[in-house]
Design a protein around this motif. Sequence first.
Motif, PDB file in Angstrom:
ATOM      1  N   VAL A 173      55.130  69.027  27.730  1.00 15.95           N
ATOM      2  CA  VAL A 173      53.644  68.825  28.591  1.00 15.95           C
ATOM      3  C   VAL A 173      52.594  68.589  27.395  1.00 15.95           C
ATOM      4  CG1 VAL A 173      52.062  70.450  29.884  1.00 15.95           C
ATOM      5  CG2 VAL A 173      54.527  70.740  30.058  1.00 15.95           C
ATOM      6  N   ILE A 174      52.002  67.776  27.685  1.00 17.58           N
ATOM      7  CA  ILE A 174      50.521  67.537  26.722  1.00 17.58           C
ATOM      8  C   ILE A 174      49.356  67.832  27.642  1.00 17.58           C
ATOM      9  CG2 ILE A 174      51.930  65.715  25.358  1.00 17.58           C
ATOM     10  CD1 ILE A 174      50.469  63.691  27.138  1.00 17.58           C
TER      11      ILE A 174
ATOM     12  N   GLY B 124      46.537  65.946  28.246  1.00 20.13           N
ATOM     13  CA  GLY B 124      46.329  64.381  28.422  1.00 20.13           C
ATOM     14  C   GLY B 124      46.633  64.179  29.955  1.00 20.13           C
TER      15      GLY B 124
ATOM     16  N   SER C 282      48.233  65.169  36.048  1.00 22.58           N
ATOM     17  CA  SER C 282      47.412  65.756  37.146  1.00 22.58           C
ATOM     18  C   SER C 282      46.201  65.876  36.464  1.00 22.58           C
ATOM     19  CB  SER C 282      47.954  67.338  37.368  1.00 22.58           C
ATOM     20  OG  SER C 282      48.535  68.078  36.594  1.00 22.58           O
TER      21      SER C 282
ATOM     22  N   HIS D  55      46.985  67.750  32.652  1.00 18.42           N
ATOM     23  CA  HIS D  55      48.189  67.868  32.407  1.00 18.42           C
ATOM     24  C   HIS D  55      48.860  66.508  32.300  1.00 18.42           C
ATOM     25  CE1 HIS D  55      47.790  71.847  33.999  1.00 18.42           C
ATOM     26  NE2 HIS D  55      48.636  72.453  33.183  1.00 18.42           N
TER      27      HIS D  55
ATOM     28  N   ILE E 184      53.114  64.935  31.865  1.00 14.93           N
ATOM     29  CA  ILE E 184      54.461  65.430  31.634  1.00 14.93           C
ATOM     30  C   ILE E 184      55.339  64.170  31.204  1.00 14.93           C
ATOM     31  CG2 ILE E 184      56.396  66.442  32.727  1.00 14.93           C
ATOM     32  CD1 ILE E 184      54.387  68.379  33.232  1.00 14.93           C
TER      33      ILE E 184
END
Lengths: 358, 358
Positions: free
Chosen positions: A269-270, A272, A316, A319, A321
């Motif tokens: 999870v970043i 961004g 989103s 977030h 992924i």
Amino acid sequence: MSLESIHKPTIIVDEQICKDNILRMLNKAYASGATLRPHFKTHQNSKIGAWFKEVGVSKIAVSSVSMASQFANDGWNDIMIAFPFNVREADEINTLAQNVRLGLIVSCIECAELLAKSITTEVDYYLKIDVGSHRTGFDAKDSIGISNSIEIINENKLLFFKGFVAHAGHTYNAANHDEIRSIYRIGVSELFKLKSQFIEKYPDIIISWGDTPSCSIVDDFSGIEELRPGNFVFYDLMQLKLGSCLIDNISAVVACPVVAKNFSRNEIVIYGGAVHFSKESTVCDDGINHYGIIVDLNSNGKWSFVKEKFFLRKISQEHGIITANDEFLQKIAVGDLIGVLPVHSCLTANLIRDFYFV
Amino acid sequence: MSLESIHKPTIIVDEQICKDNILRMLNKAYASGATLRPHFKTHQNSKIGAWFKEVGVSKIAVSSVSMASQFANDGWNDIMIAFPFNVREADEINTLAQNVRLGLIVSCIECAELLAKSITTEVDYYLKIDVGSHRTGFDAKDSIGISNSIEIINENKLLFFKGFVAHAGHTYNAANHDEIRSIYRIGVSELFKLKSQFIEKYPDIIISWGDTPSCSIVDDFSGIEELRPGNFVFYDLMQLKLGSCLIDNISAVVACPVVAKNFSRNEIVIYGGAVHFSKESTVCDDGINHYGIIVDLNSNGKWSFVKEKFFLRKISQEHGIITANDEFLQKIAVGDLIGVLPVHSCLTANLIRDFYFV
């Protein structure tokens, strides 16, 4: 300076690659006897603007009045606002035109009437010609509409007709280079015909041609006075897919902090998301939609492909992924930065205004 | 004040509808004995923030450290940063926490270790539990991982465990109200089980539940201490489609200047593109993708549906293309404002920071 100073999603710009992109496009324009009027909406950045100035560029295009003001403040004084004239901003335009030479775009006869009525300071204007993208502009065959519009506008002696502009946005849907070259050929032949009809009455008019795919792929721009691409300064995955650039020509990568890992789903999870990348996506080889390709970032900000290709699969608001494998999950620590090549660098740069130059 | 002052894409916020949305959600939370901690990422606006304060709201959620700073400056002093703790922003967090009570989110055991090591000012923290959206967070059944994380963090005496947060993002993919209610029931039952395992050791912990669809559709939140929706302040077409709201509950419409018309294609070109609406789209009844529904704007900023539904069918960076009919094309003049109900108000409000209140 190290990447330690990067705390949130940031665009890393590789100065050398970016300057090479600028010089390549500039030389290409010169070779055909055309002027480069780069579109600054892609970077919207003063420092990158200065790189263009260093190599002799003196004319630019922007996509809004506020962007024109920004670059006027940076000392640019020949600025085309490459978006249909918005009469609601006439006051701002008249004020700005007192200090810089502005070029405005007229896309329909109703716009022509409004322009003539509302301009109180000297400005240049161009007619937008629809060469097939069907977004906006006059049909190239509509000589009467075009001629009437010029006459209406020229009633206002502060307005100077400079020529025809076109943006072949349909190159973005082209299947291959040949199709892009064909779009170019058809488009310019319509513009040449049009110019020949008006050149006697308006001997100084020019043709200004935009869009990064055709400007990157076509080699000979004979007969075109001005090229107006923008995205080429960074390029991106969309351009790579179109073959407008090689992967090594992409000069902008987004550095995103890793904020979580999920081993059971092989996900990273970043920080961004859609407020950084927009929601522009593309489809990769396996047919799955994605928002970016993951690259290895060195501590000096240079990047290279990871052996196995990983993608930014879901986003989103904040977030992102990334679907990874065990090895990559083990290698990456929470708190590290991950590099993501964006799908559309213009929208990404519009959202992330923090640049880090290497 | 009239719409004359609107020169570029601007969000018109209907104060009454917006305040009604706020009060409805607040009363709903009260009725179940829960506290409302609205997520301010949707509006990011001081004035709308003040409307929440007027009705007694004292706790908020935000999605970034910079947003927390913004609202701390507005006098908010209980702020949850509802995004996984980003260790690269630890310095900014420690500084901000000297002035306000911050709540941080921990999404995995590696984050727990980093949090414990890097916090030097008192902060609250919550564990993020994945209730099925599979974006981030601990599996509710992972009692060992959860328990270990709490112990690791509590080694740092400046960190206070406050409970479990969940965001049921998968409600956005639900087919109907029953499915949304079912997602809620399954999610909270997992959270209740989890809380019961930890309540003895940590008697003050709470459950904080997010997402606008479930908060709008579910009526009884018994057992939940805190509700954390954000989008409900404006609502949008995505929420309308999910049945989270009625069309009359949408409080934000984007006013866009008309910059061109094309009679041959029955199209209206507006100043309003991907840099205003993002690229979030949805599908309308006829199966065609669109970026917004067109409404009639009155001169006072109030809006109503046009008889025949028109859509924002295509967008590029700044251009928006509306497919209209002859009658609508005749009615609308270049220079007019057109109202567009956005697909996703959060992303739109993040891009257009100009609000016009009516």
